[in-house]
Design an enzyme around this catalytic site. Structure first.
Site, mmCIF file in Angstrom:
data_model
loop_
_atom_site.group_PDB
_atom_site.id
_atom_site.type_symbol
_atom_site.label_atom_id
_atom_site.label_comp_id
_atom_site.label_asym_id
_atom_site.label_seq_id
_atom_site.Cartn_x
_atom_site.Cartn_y
_atom_site.Cartn_z
ATOM 1 N N GLU A 156 13.860 0.942 -14.191
ATOM 2 C CA GLU A 156 13.247 1.452 -15.416
ATOM 3 C C GLU A 156 14.002 2.678 -15.931
ATOM 4 O O GLU A 156 14.256 2.817 -17.130
ATOM 5 C CB GLU A 156 11.780 1.812 -15.144
ATOM 6 N N GLU B 27 1.313 6.800 -10.941
ATOM 7 C CA GLU B 27 0.680 5.870 -11.891
ATOM 8 C C GLU B 27 1.045 4.419 -11.546
ATOM 9 O O GLU B 27 0.198 3.527 -11.552
ATOM 10 C CB GLU B 27 1.126 6.221 -13.311
ATOM 11 N N HIS B 28 2.323 4.181 -11.241
ATOM 12 C CA HIS B 28 2.767 2.831 -10.891
ATOM 13 C C HIS B 28 2.052 2.299 -9.652
ATOM 14 O O HIS B 28 1.686 1.122 -9.598
ATOM 15 C CB HIS B 28 4.278 2.843 -10.620
ATOM 16 N N HIS C 293 4.500 9.920 -12.682
ATOM 17 C CA HIS C 293 4.771 8.570 -13.153
ATOM 18 C C HIS C 293 4.801 7.577 -11.991
ATOM 19 O O HIS C 293 4.279 6.454 -12.085
ATOM 20 C CB HIS C 293 6.120 8.571 -13.890
#
Length: 423
Positions: free
Chosen positions: A141, A68-69, A65
């Protein structure tokens, strides 16, 4: 290019395995002006332990993840997501348990978007500073999801079903785990997993297959890295972890999730089994079921619950979730209904009616290019052709569905997670 077709719904797809090992799937759709592309990497949150050429590697939770960011940030200081949006292109990315995907949808400027997509996915830029900066953003997040009742409900039902399986790990990781991520970790994982033979690209829209294939090939960077990846996962757990979990959060009405573990998971009949499970879920608690009518009339449930079957080689489970003032009543009545169907058998007319409804749901998915593309990508990661759901539909009999009911919906190992309002 290999052509696969579903004559039943008059849809086709072209598949090409490129010389570098990457799979390209092209789905022509000449009834729309929209164009959709999604580029997936077979690297998700459960891939935190693996070997590269014999070297054993553990990585912190949340790397897929985090990666991906960071992929959108470029060395010249620009952000590819901003550039795509400036062109009027709807762009995004996401990470799941088993893959990461980069995508966009548009009616105009498709090839400018293709230039940008294939540039940023193939040219990562990580520095000590930009990685540290991202930790703060992702930490926020994670804290946001810690306060999100729906997400906590889902994670809780997984905690009931599994003890050691990495699917229990939050896709974003934890605040502590992402502190351990650095640029070397990101480059290591990028160079290991972001290689052509571990990637699938799906395009859907009004394209000529050979032409769009050429455009993709022209934008590919030659990649000579061919490390051997061996993914390491815990053994499949035969038993559930715990029967129930209850938490209190800021909700106006209790949320519930009921889970069933499919111990066998993926097998040669996975598509056929998946169809049978979707039929069973609709029979058990769908809008046309006797149980749903009873619960609705009593005010125990106000709308049809969400029903899903998730599976891979490492996990497989059914989850039924929704809102109710009396979640325990739903659990008990569902358990009783399952046991009655196991004992007395499914009603033939109801089975046939629901079977047709499920088929209609499959057909409707082909009206939306984003649904088609994401479906083909997800299925491709599992070595499944999405058309198999249409072609194998007639193979699912009432007797076979009854067999799946007994195998999967084991009331002795039913689990339930509940999020209750704070007192």
């Amino acid at each position: 290019m290999k052509l696969i077709e579903s004559l039943n719904i008059k849809e086709k797809a072209y598949i090409e395995k490129l010389e570098n090992g990457m799979t390209v799937i092209i789905i022509p759709k000449n009834t729309t002006n929209k164009k959709y592309i999604i580029w997936g990497v077979n690297f998700g949150s459960i891939d935190n332990h693996f070997k590269i050429n014999g070297e054993e590697i553990y990585i912190p939770d949340g790397v897929a993840h985090f990666l991906e960011h960071k992929m959108f940030e470029q060395e010249n200081g620009t952000n590819s997501l901003d550039k795509l949006m400036a062109l009027g292109i709807d762009a995004n990315a996401y990470t799941t348990n088993d893959h990461t995907a980069y995508l966009f949808e548009c009616t105009e400027h498709f090839y400018e978007g293709l230039d940008e997509l294939m540039d940023y996915v193939q040219n990562p830029y990580f520095t000590d500073d930009n990685v540290e900066k991202e930790k703060g953003i992702i930490s926020q997040e994670i804290r946001m999801y810690d306060d999100e009742p729906g997400w906590q409900l889902y994670m809780s039902v997984l905690d009931c079903l599994y003890k050691e399986n990495p699917i229990k790990i939050d896709i974003a990781g934890t605040v502590d785990s992402i502190r351990k991520i650095n640029k070397d970790t990101l480059y290591k994982c990028y160079n290991t997993f972001y290689v052509p033979n571990n990637m699938t690209l799906v395009v859907c829209g009004n394209f000529q297959p050979q032409e769009i294939l050429k455009q993709v090939k022209d934008r590919l960077i030659k990649n000579t890295i061919e490390d051997k990846i061996e993914r390491i996962y815990p053994e499949i757990e035969q038993k559930i972890n715990k029967k129930n979990i209850e938490k209190e959060m800021n909700v106006s009405m209790p949320l519930f999730a009921i889970g069933f573990k499919d111990i066998e998971g993926m097998n040669d009949e996975i598509v056929k089994k998946h169809i049978a499970i979707e039929i069973l879920l609709n029979i058990l608690v769908g809008k046309s079921s006797n149980l749903y009518k009873e619960l609705y009339d009593a005010g125990t449930i106000l709308e049809e619950p969400d029903m899903d079957y998730e599976f891979s080689k490492q996990y497989a489970h059914v989850v039924i979730s929704g809102q109710s003032e009396k979640p325990e009543d739903i659990y008990n009545k569902l358990k009783k209904q399952i046991e009655e169907y196991i004992k007395n058998g499914l009603d033939s007319k109801h089975f046939e009616r629901i079977k047709k409804k499920v088929y209609g749901d499959y057909v409707v998915e082909y009206n939306n290019i984003s649904d088609i593309s994401r479906m083909f990508l997800s299925d491709s990661m599992k070595n499944i052709s999405s058309f198999d759901y249409i072609e194998q539909y007639n193979q699912v009999s009432k007797d076979y569905t009854q067999k799946i009911l007994k195998e999967i919906f084991n009331t002795d190992s039913m689990v339930m997670a509940i999020i209750k309002p704070k007192k």
